[in-house]
Design a protein around this motif. Structure first.
Motif: not given
Length: 190
Positions: A132-136, A149-151, A189-190
């Motif tokens: 897990k990273t900050s956003n993904g 991530n979600q995107e 943003h990953l």
């Protein structure tokens, strides 16, 4: 008063034009600014011309499947189980790299279902765990790194034997991922 009507029509036309031609694919925000080539595979348009079931019947497809590991064959035969939103298309990017190395392609796409995508990655890389990273999340296996991530999801890697020794080591691939993220730019943003 005569200028109000043409101005209103002009503004309305501008609004409609902006709405019609706006880009809604989130992957576009992640593509690198400087790349040798960006190729989008529009699977929706291709699907209208050739059905996947018809494509699977060709001998060429059988020959291609001979080189695919067993874990990946069912995903190729039925792409709906990958968790990838093929309607948004896949982007193949050839980054600008150092002149002494052959650049490896980077694949960008949109996940339809991140849980299904993570399950596919777990099946394709048994024994490997996504970090897990900050956003993904990111998963590194041999010469390949996958981040999502979600995107967006990003698949990148190194050519076998590119590093010292015959196969890539996890830190070497991690360095390649960092370089890729740097090439993609601050928008990632990953």
């Amino acid at each position: 008063m005569k200028a109000v009507k043409p101005l209103t029509i002009l503004l309305y036309s501008l609004f409609i034009t902006l709405t019609v031609f706006s880009q809604t694919n989130a992957v576009l925000n992640y593509l690198p600014e400087h790349a040798k080539m960006i190729l989008k595979i529009n699977s929706t348009s291709l699907g209208q011309k050739v059905k996947w079931e018809d494509l699977v019947k060709y001998k060429m497809f059988d020959d291609f499947l001979k080189n695919v590991p067993e874990e990946g064959k069912d995903f190729i035969k039925n792409p709906a189980h990958t968790g990838i939103d093929l309607a948004q298309g896949l982007f193949f990017v050839m980054p600008v790299g150092p002149s002494d190395k052959k650049p490896q392609p980077i694949i960008f796409g949109t996940p339809k279902d991140t849980a299904q995508f993570a399950a596919m990655m777990k099946k394709l890389a048994p024994g490997k765990k996504a970090v897990k990273t900050s956003n993904g999340k990111i998963l590194i296996d041999k010469n390949t790194a996958v981040a999502w991530n979600q995107e967006v999801f990003i698949i990148t890697g190194a050519a076998p034997g590119e590093q010292t020794g015959q196969s890539a080591k996890a830190p070497d691939v991690a360095a390649i991922v960092r370089e890729t993220m740097k090439a993609v730019g601050k928008r990632t943003h990953l």
